[in-house]
Design a protein around this motif. Structure first.
Motif, PDB file in Angstrom:
ATOM      1  N   ARG A  21      80.482 -48.398 -54.623  1.00  0.00           N
ATOM      2  CA  ARG A  21      79.117 -48.277 -54.112  1.00  0.00           C
ATOM      3  C   ARG A  21      78.282 -47.334 -54.994  1.00  0.00           C
ATOM      4  NH1 ARG A  21      80.306 -46.587 -49.398  1.00  0.00           N
ATOM      5  NH2 ARG A  21      79.660 -44.435 -49.546  1.00  0.00           N
ATOM      6  N   PHE A  22      78.828 -46.155 -55.315  1.00  0.00           N
ATOM      7  CA  PHE A  22      78.081 -45.180 -56.108  1.00  0.00           C
ATOM      8  C   PHE A  22      77.823 -45.688 -57.529  1.00  0.00           C
ATOM      9  CE2 PHE A  22      78.724 -42.394 -52.657  1.00  0.00           C
ATOM     10  CZ  PHE A  22      77.944 -41.257 -52.842  1.00  0.00           C
ATOM     11  N   GLY A  24      78.033 -48.833 -58.572  1.00  0.00           N
ATOM     12  CA  GLY A  24      77.302 -50.099 -58.505  1.00  0.00           C
ATOM     13  C   GLY A  24      75.802 -49.948 -58.331  1.00  0.00           C
ATOM     14  N   GLU A  25      75.358 -48.784 -57.856  1.00  0.00           N
ATOM     15  CA  GLU A  25      73.919 -48.539 -57.696  1.00  0.00           C
ATOM     16  C   GLU A  25      73.211 -48.310 -59.030  1.00  0.00           C
ATOM     17  OE1 GLU A  25      73.655 -45.273 -54.969  1.00  0.00           O
ATOM     18  OE2 GLU A  25      74.015 -46.548 -53.225  1.00  0.00           O
ATOM     19  N   GLU A  27      71.647 -49.049 -62.494  1.00  0.00           N
ATOM     20  CA  GLU A  27      71.089 -50.206 -63.187  1.00  0.00           C
ATOM     21  C   GLU A  27      71.835 -50.419 -64.497  1.00  0.00           C
ATOM     22  OE1 GLU A  27      66.846 -51.768 -65.002  1.00  0.00           O
ATOM     23  OE2 GLU A  27      66.887 -49.941 -63.808  1.00  0.00           O
ATOM     24  N   ALA A  57      78.113 -40.508 -61.503  1.00  0.00           N
ATOM     25  CA  ALA A  57      78.181 -41.248 -60.235  1.00  0.00           C
ATOM     26  C   ALA A  57      79.550 -41.074 -59.579  1.00  0.00           C
ATOM     27  CB  ALA A  57      77.882 -42.727 -60.469  1.00  0.00           C
TER      28      ALA A  57
END
Length: 66
Positions: A21-22, A24-25, A27, A57
């Protein structure tokens, strides 16, 4: 571009989900693979994502880099 990180605290599926999640955020991240058995995070990415941003991240998710 592909890069790999060692993350000793990966112990379960919750860890996998949180790191995905972290990271994957960010860009430019195209693919993330988190392996509980090897405690490795493999990321395929392009600009504007960078190795440094991905490391940050992972740290922001609450994990340390090995």
């Amino acid at each position: 571009m592909k890069a790999e990180w060692s993350v000793p605290e990966i112990t379960c599926d919750h860890c996998v989900d949180k790191i995905e999640r972290f990271v994957g955020e960010l860009e430019g991240v195209k693919h993330i693979e988190v392996n509980v058995d090897t405690k490795q995070v493999c990321v395929e990415f392009e600009s504007p994502a960078s190795r440094e941003a991905i490391s940050e991240a992972i740290l922001d998710a609450g994990y340390t880099l090995g």
